[in-house]
Write a protein that holds these residues in place. Structure first.
Motif, PDB file in Angstrom:
ATOM      1  N   GLY A  62       9.265   8.267  -3.571  1.00  0.00           N
ATOM      2  CA  GLY A  62      10.437   7.783  -4.293  1.00  0.00           C
ATOM      3  C   GLY A  62      10.195   7.868  -5.782  1.00  0.00           C
ATOM      4  O   GLY A  62       9.834   8.909  -6.308  1.00  0.00           O
ATOM      5  N   GLU A  63      10.344   6.754  -6.475  1.00  0.00           N
ATOM      6  CA  GLU A  63      10.160   6.716  -7.929  1.00  0.00           C
ATOM      7  C   GLU A  63       8.792   6.173  -8.334  1.00  0.00           C
ATOM      8  O   GLU A  63       8.618   5.674  -9.441  1.00  0.00           O
ATOM      9  N   ALA A  64       7.818   6.269  -7.430  1.00  0.00           N
ATOM     10  CA  ALA A  64       6.455   5.826  -7.730  1.00  0.00           C
ATOM     11  C   ALA A  64       5.471   6.886  -7.267  1.00  0.00           C
ATOM     12  O   ALA A  64       5.737   7.635  -6.333  1.00  0.00           O
ATOM     13  N   THR A 112     -11.057   0.319   1.834  1.00  0.00           N
ATOM     14  CA  THR A 112     -10.135   0.942   0.878  1.00  0.00           C
ATOM     15  C   THR A 112      -8.708   0.503   1.144  1.00  0.00           C
ATOM     16  O   THR A 112      -8.391  -0.048   2.189  1.00  0.00           O
ATOM     17  N   THR A 113      -7.872   0.791   0.171  1.00  0.00           N
ATOM     18  CA  THR A 113      -6.442   0.544   0.289  1.00  0.00           C
ATOM     19  C   THR A 113      -5.722   1.649  -0.474  1.00  0.00           C
ATOM     20  O   THR A 113      -6.339   2.605  -0.938  1.00  0.00           O
ATOM     21  N   HIS A 114      -4.432   1.515  -0.613  1.00  0.00           N
ATOM     22  CA  HIS A 114      -3.624   2.456  -1.391  1.00  0.00           C
ATOM     23  C   HIS A 114      -2.482   1.669  -2.026  1.00  0.00           C
ATOM     24  O   HIS A 114      -2.241   0.518  -1.667  1.00  0.00           O
ATOM     25  N   GLY A 115      -1.787   2.292  -2.949  1.00  0.00           N
ATOM     26  CA  GLY A 115      -0.650   1.622  -3.566  1.00  0.00           C
ATOM     27  C   GLY A 115      -0.113   2.404  -4.741  1.00  0.00           C
ATOM     28  O   GLY A 115      -0.632   3.470  -5.096  1.00  0.00           O
ATOM     29  N   PRO A 116       0.937   1.879  -5.376  1.00  0.00           N
ATOM     30  CA  PRO A 116       1.561   2.575  -6.504  1.00  0.00           C
ATOM     31  C   PRO A 116       0.684   2.476  -7.755  1.00  0.00           C
ATOM     32  O   PRO A 116       0.143   1.420  -8.069  1.00  0.00           O
ATOM     33  N   VAL A 117       0.570   3.601  -8.445  1.00  0.00           N
ATOM     34  CA  VAL A 117      -0.205   3.642  -9.683  1.00  0.00           C
ATOM     35  C   VAL A 117       0.579   2.925 -10.776  1.00  0.00           C
ATOM     36  O   VAL A 117       1.762   3.208 -10.996  1.00  0.00           O
ATOM     37  N   GLY A 166      12.952  -2.655  -1.018  1.00  0.00           N
ATOM     38  CA  GLY A 166      13.972  -1.718  -0.592  1.00  0.00           C
ATOM     39  C   GLY A 166      13.747  -0.309  -1.098  1.00  0.00           C
ATOM     40  O   GLY A 166      14.293   0.640  -0.557  1.00  0.00           O
ATOM     41  N   GLU A 167      12.920  -0.151  -2.160  1.00  0.00           N
ATOM     42  CA  GLU A 167      12.575   1.186  -2.625  1.00  0.00           C
ATOM     43  C   GLU A 167      11.551   1.756  -1.678  1.00  0.00           C
ATOM     44  O   GLU A 167      10.710   1.049  -1.142  1.00  0.00           O
ATOM     45  N   LYS A 168      11.606   3.056  -1.475  1.00  0.00           N
ATOM     46  CA  LYS A 168      10.637   3.708  -0.606  1.00  0.00           C
ATOM     47  C   LYS A 168       9.257   3.563  -1.217  1.00  0.00           C
ATOM     48  O   LYS A 168       9.030   3.953  -2.341  1.00  0.00           O
ATOM     49  N   ALA A 169       8.320   2.981  -0.469  1.00  0.00           N
ATOM     50  CA  ALA A 169       6.963   2.763  -0.984  1.00  0.00           C
ATOM     51  C   ALA A 169       5.944   3.566  -0.267  1.00  0.00           C
ATOM     52  O   ALA A 169       6.087   4.064   0.767  1.00  0.00           O
TER      53      ALA A 169
END
Length: 148
Positions: free
Chosen positions: A55-57, A82-87, A145-148
């Motif tokens: 999406g926007e991330a 480990t993990t992951h996520g938006p920068v 609600g944003e695609k993550a």
């Protein structure tokens, strides 16, 4: 967008947001990451991360070949969760970084503008400074609600 691996970057997640730490070999990327992990952060990748636009991330994920491995200087390679996520922020380790940033630069990763901050490595409170930088200058978590 397809995933790409970004080298010479160590990533940790703090409160759901990923902080990328970049610099040349020996600059202190892993040392800062370990200090942050000691304070509750979770490893994303050491010396490489996988980037994937969602999406926007732009999300950082563990790299395929070294997922869950981190180098601890004078100790060796150890396994960690480990993990992951938006920068949210890029810290560029630079001994000549300005003491007080007058403007925050941006870098484009996977088509997304991410704040980038020069950062002096190696002092005793670098983990505290990194957390403050993320809080003050990092992108917020994507809205529900944003695609993550």
């Amino acid at each position: 967008m397809s995933e790409t691996v970004l080298a010479n970057v160590t990533g940790v997640a703090i409160g759901g947001r990923v902080l990328l730490i970049e610099g040349p070999p020996g600059a202190g990327k892993s040392s800062l990451a370990l200090a942050l992990i000691d304070r509750g952060a979770t490893l994303v990748g050491d010396d490489a991360v996988t980037l994937d636009r969602r999406g926007e991330a732009v999300h950082a994920l563990p790299p395929p070949n070294t997922a869950g491995l981190v180098e601890i200087r004078n100790v060796g390679i150890v396994e960690m969760p480990t993990t992951h996520g938006p920068v949210a922020l890029i810290l560029t380790l630079d001994p000549a970084a300005a003491r007080f940033p007058l403007a925050i630069a941006e870098r484009t990763l996977a088509g997304i503008a991410v704040p980038a901050l020069p950062f002096v490595p190696g002092d005793a409170v670098q983990a505290l400074r990194a957390e403050a930088a993320l809080q003050r200058h990092g992108l917020p978590l994507p809205k529900a609600g944003e695609k993550a």
